[in-house]
Design an enzyme around this catalytic site. Sequence first.
Site, mmCIF file in Angstrom:
data_model
loop_
_atom_site.group_PDB
_atom_site.id
_atom_site.type_symbol
_atom_site.label_atom_id
_atom_site.label_comp_id
_atom_site.label_asym_id
_atom_site.label_seq_id
_atom_site.Cartn_x
_atom_site.Cartn_y
_atom_site.Cartn_z
ATOM 1 N N ASP A 194 10.415 3.410 2.885
ATOM 2 C CA ASP A 194 11.753 3.342 3.148
ATOM 3 C C ASP A 194 12.586 3.554 1.921
ATOM 4 O OD1 ASP A 194 10.387 0.690 1.896
ATOM 5 O OD2 ASP A 194 12.402 -0.229 2.287
ATOM 6 N N HIS A 248 7.527 -5.212 -8.363
ATOM 7 C CA HIS A 248 7.421 -5.107 -7.016
ATOM 8 C C HIS A 248 5.988 -5.057 -6.647
ATOM 9 C CE1 HIS A 248 8.654 -4.669 -2.949
ATOM 10 N NE2 HIS A 248 8.379 -3.558 -2.637
ATOM 11 N N ASP A 308 13.243 -2.116 -5.324
ATOM 12 C CA ASP A 308 13.034 -3.703 -4.951
ATOM 13 C C ASP A 308 12.103 -4.423 -5.913
ATOM 14 O OD1 ASP A 308 13.578 -2.086 -2.520
ATOM 15 O OD2 ASP A 308 11.874 -2.613 -1.489
#
Length: 305
Positions: free
Chosen positions: A67, A143, A213
Amino acid sequence: METFKLHILGCGAALPTPHHFCSSQVVNIREKLFMIDCAEGIQMQLRRSRLKFPCINHIFITHLHGDHCFGLIGLISTFALLGRTATLHIYAPQGLKAVLQPQIDFFCQGMEYTVELHEIDHRSPQTVYEDRSVSVTTIPLRHRIPCIGYFFQEKPTLPHIRRDAIDAFHIPISQINNIKAGMDWTTPEGDLIPNRLLTKPADPARSFAYCSDTLFTPQNAEQLHGVNLLYHEATFLQEHELLARKTFHSTALQAAQFAQLADARQLLIGHFSSRYKGETPLLNEAKSLFPNTLAANEGLCIPVV
């Protein structure tokens, strides 16, 4: 004041939805375009944004989850079809070459431009790009796989020359840049005019930080202290904090806490989980602690001030 804008192309989390594309942004600094993350569907978003996307020469990828990078090979191919000749630089944590180079070799044979792949150590901050206008430094994130954020810092500009001084002391255009650089001016009559009377202070340098992220990582706040605009992921509400920890993400409240610690001027939250029907609860949660907060949305353009 020179251009410094952020364009949101996608601000959803892992699952594309009818409301949000996955992660991608374009930073415009003095008309130089830098892309951060490149999810699928981003070419359509670039078309809608009316940005001159063939001018993008540097793409910064936070990590190798789909993503954030599934759109790369399509964009590389489109650049080739458009006749690109300028080198394209792509930055990402280790693994980029193993993932992307075979796709380039298979799908983009005969390209007339070069793609330079730069693998970055994710464990400590380092400057990965610099020119006369801006420097880009990495931010170590936490992450499930190696992940980095990016800190864009504008270089200071020269002082402004005073319009009234140009007229009063008959300063020719050929000398304006010299005076901006610090020189005094001697009038045709021989009078020395000190530089401080001829100029006004330059506009303060601005900065933008991209943190997605990541788990809540307060130790990064010092690196970003005083940042003008902070983009921080807010995947979940605080009521789902255990899920955020399990998936190595942050809540909206944690994003606000980080903005406070970094003494940010403005917070922009994004990377919204598809479990929520809208961003209002996430925005309200962040604003309860950090009032100067915006929620990202596709098509949003934010000046960095």
